[in-house]
Design a protein around this motif. Structure first.
Motif, PDB file in Angstrom:
ATOM      1  N   GLY A  23       2.930  -7.104  -6.405  1.00 37.56           N
ATOM      2  CA  GLY A  23       3.943  -6.172  -5.943  1.00 37.56           C
ATOM      3  C   GLY A  23       3.531  -5.574  -4.609  1.00 37.56           C
ATOM      4  O   GLY A  23       2.513  -5.942  -4.010  1.00 37.56           O
ATOM      5  N   PRO A  24       4.294  -4.609  -4.119  1.00 35.77           N
ATOM      6  CA  PRO A  24       4.037  -4.070  -2.769  1.00 35.77           C
ATOM      7  C   PRO A  24       2.867  -3.097  -2.683  1.00 35.77           C
ATOM      8  O   PRO A  24       2.328  -2.879  -1.597  1.00 35.77           O
ATOM      9  N   ASN A  25       2.458  -2.488  -3.798  1.00 30.57           N
ATOM     10  CA  ASN A  25       1.499  -1.392  -3.724  1.00 30.57           C
ATOM     11  C   ASN A  25       0.202  -1.599  -4.495  1.00 30.57           C
ATOM     12  O   ASN A  25      -0.650  -0.710  -4.505  1.00 30.57           O
ATOM     13  N   PHE A  26       0.005  -2.733  -5.134  1.00 29.74           N
ATOM     14  CA  PHE A  26      -1.188  -2.908  -5.967  1.00 29.74           C
ATOM     15  C   PHE A  26      -1.852  -4.245  -5.655  1.00 29.74           C
ATOM     16  O   PHE A  26      -1.184  -5.264  -5.500  1.00 29.74           O
ATOM     17  N   LYS A  27      -3.182  -4.202  -5.566  1.00 25.94           N
ATOM     18  CA  LYS A  27      -3.971  -5.414  -5.374  1.00 25.94           C
ATOM     19  C   LYS A  27      -5.005  -5.523  -6.489  1.00 25.94           C
ATOM     20  O   LYS A  27      -5.675  -4.537  -6.802  1.00 25.94           O
ATOM     21  N   ASN A  49     -11.345   0.978  -5.784  1.00 31.31           N
ATOM     22  CA  ASN A  49     -10.356   1.932  -5.309  1.00 31.31           C
ATOM     23  C   ASN A  49     -10.763   3.397  -5.423  1.00 31.31           C
ATOM     24  O   ASN A  49     -10.219   4.243  -4.713  1.00 31.31           O
ATOM     25  N   SER A  70      -2.312  -9.427  -3.977  1.00 28.85           N
ATOM     26  CA  SER A  70      -1.227  -8.462  -4.179  1.00 28.85           C
ATOM     27  C   SER A  70      -0.454  -8.738  -5.465  1.00 28.85           C
ATOM     28  O   SER A  70      -0.173  -9.888  -5.821  1.00 28.85           O
TER      29      SER A  70
END
Length: 589
Positions: A381-385, A223, A379
């Protein structure tokens, strides 16, 4: 040359036993003087060694855990090529310990060996960081650009850096734990008990480093960038070097005792020179020094065994055994202790060979498990992988979970049934780990079958990832961690106990070569499988797009090979005879 003792002379009135002031195991300080007990070694010195190991392992796993993805993403290598490059490099990291162990045992000692190879290690890490940061050296391929290829210079600098790292990490690997053990006086009952505790904390330090590397650093690489992703491990290695040198004035050192390879060669040469001379039926007819101590530095006299009688010829005295100076020629006449050293090594080798398949299974965490995870939904949650390579933390967590469970629950329970002080013998413990490793491959195959069923059912063949949670992989990682606790720790203990006393560093390095050969075997299997299964234009088991492949078949293949290996292991374990030393340690005056 005969050296005069540097120990101080005390008057009778102030004579508190020198045994209470100095260590009695032959250890010395950095200046070569006898070690003072209350000013050196023990737990005072260990934090620097444990800090070194924790940071070094963080550096190693920080650059290696996600290496297969770096090759596929930045060098645009296919899955097979990237996996083979990683396993070849990883295998080399576990061959080079033979170099470090030999130099430490024969010439340099452990401190100097660690100092030299740590510097080499840090240089390699620095070069790797530069190769991932400097524009002209940094490969700039992207996964979407299929026609992009790294330049020859970029490829050359990268591979040069990681193989310098392989030399550095291999050079120190067999020496750090041994240097830590050297800080406790074998002749002092209190310090001897503390040594067992040191090994527990040493293994704990390894896994703390691995845990941080497999979670935080892999996320940084995915990231933030590979420059930072390799730079942080480089800083960690720099801290490891500083930690090691900071404890210099506190360390206790064991002097190198000469080349074990020379002693082995002498036995072989003497045996072949006397190939036609019969071995006496009574072992008292074989040559051995009369003292209680062995003539080999740091070694006890072992009990004579009847195995491999041809080697006993080296200890049969003849009229031709004297040199021109009148002393025994060591290339014509060897002691029973020397002969039994070689016999011990030969007995260990079949056990060593059976661990190679286990190491092949273990190596899948850095290759096939990661490539399998790359195709799944990471994934949280919606924002973290979570990066696929980060799932190796579940292997580490498995180790941290199973260590206390094994020590506090399994051993006491097993002790009630087996009557063995350790619960299981070392060979029983290793065998249990081999069985668990089979289960880990079965779990990986089942996950892949489930994944391919979803691909087929919903036509996800061209999808980079499918809506199947990556956490389906957790059981296979956790099982590998459990197998590691039984087989790898059992192997370390077995090689330490069963190795000749004066060859423990070299035998520790030999045990590490199973990891190397396991990685090389993985490379060979992948190459063979790819060659056979891609005939006639077929995609094969391990294509670049795993949705068209069958790595579940590869996992089943490893499970079958592991099962056959376990059957062979059972036969060898039943044949094995544990060593029984009889004399006292030889310590130079």
């Amino acid at each position: 040359m005969l050296q005069v003792s540097t120990r101080p002379i005390r008057s009778m009135n102030s004579l508190v036993s020198l045994d209470d002031e100095f260590t009695q195991d032959g250890s010395v300080d950095i200046h070569g003087k006898p070690s003072v007990k209350n000013k050196s070694g023990n737990w005072k010195a260990c934090p620097f060694i444990l800090g070194n190991e924790c940071c070094e392992r963080l550096a190693y796993y920080g650059m290696s855990a996600n290496l297969v993805n770096y090759l596929t993403e930045r060098f645009n290598q296919g899955n097979t090529t990237a996996a083979n490059n990683v396993t070849n490099w990883s295998g080399t990291c576990y061959i080079t310990p033979l170099i470090g162990a030999f130099l430490a045992d024969a010439y340099w000692g452990r401190y100097k060996t660690i100092a030299v190879f740590s510097s080499v290690y840090f240089f390699g890490m620095t070069l790797l960081t530069i190769s991932a940061s400097v524009p002209k050296l940094k490969p700039d391929c992207k996964a979407s650009d299929l026609n992009c290829h790294a330049t020859t210079t970029q490829t050359g600098v990268f591979f040069l850096s990681i193989y310098i790292i392989a030399l550095g990490t291999g050079g120190i690997k067999p020496c750090v734990s041994s240097l830590g053990a050297d800080q406790f006086d074998e002749t002092d009952d209190v310090e001897k008990k503390r040594k067992s505790s040191f090994f527990n904390w040493f293994y704990f330090s390894i896994n703390i480093g691995a845990l941080v590397a497999g979670s935080v650093l892999v996320w940084v690489q995915e990231n933030v960038g590979w420059g930072w992703g390799f730079g942080i491990p480089t800083v960690a290695m720099g801290i490891a070097v500083c930690s090691f040198f900071s404890g210099t004035c506190l360390y206790r050192h064991q002097k190198p005792g000469g080349s074990p390879l020379t002693r082995i060669a002498q036995v072989l040469v003497a045996s072949f020179r006397k190939w036609n001379i019969p071995v006496p039926r009574d072992e008292s007819g074989l040559y051995e020094v009369q003292d209680k101590e062995s003539v080999i530095e740091g070694s006890r006299k072992p009990e004579h065994t009847d195995a491999f009688p041809f080697l006993d010829k080296a200890a049969v005295e003849t009229v031709n055994d004297k040199s021109t100076a009148g002393s025994n020629n060591p290339w014509r006449l060897c002691t029973v202790t020397q002969v039994e050293e070689l016999k011990a090594v030969i007995r260990i080798l079949p056990i060593w060979a059976t661990v190679i398949i286990f190491a092949t299974v273990y190596s899948q965490m850095l290759t096939m498990f990661v490539e399998q995870g790359d195709t799944m939904d990471a994934s949280i949650g919606p924002n973290f992988k979570i990066p696929a390579a980060s799932l190796s933390i579940f292997d580490t967590l498995g180790v941290l979970f199973w260590v206390p469970v094994y020590d506090r629950l399994i051993v006491p329970l097993a002790r009630k049934y087996t009557g063995h002080q350790r619960g299981f013998t070392q060979l029983q413990r290793m065998g249990i780990g081999l069985v668990i490793s089979i289960l880990s491959m079965v779990a990986a195959a089942i996950v892949e079958i489930k994944r391919l069923d979803m691909v087929k059912e919903h036509n996800y063949y061209e999808s980079k990832t499918i809506p199947m949670s990556i956490f389906w992989q957790v059981p296979q990682y956790f099982l590998v961690g459990a197998a590691e606790i039984f087989t790898y720790i059992g192997e370390i203990e077995f090689f330490y106990d069963q190795a000749p006393d004066a060859m423990r560093s070299l035998m520790s390095a030999l045990s590490l070569t199973t990891v190397a050969l396991g990685n090389y075997l993985s490379t060979l299997l992948v190459t063979i499988v790819t060659h056979i299964t891609t005939r006639h234009g077929k995609e094969g088991w391990i294509p670049n797009n795993l949705n068209y492949g069958h790595i579940d078949y590869f996992f089943w293949l490893l499970a079958i090979l592991s099962g056959l290996n376990f059957l062979v292991y059972l036969l060898i374990a039943r044949w094995y005879t544990y060593k029984r030393p009889t004399g006292a340690f030889h310590v130079s005056k």
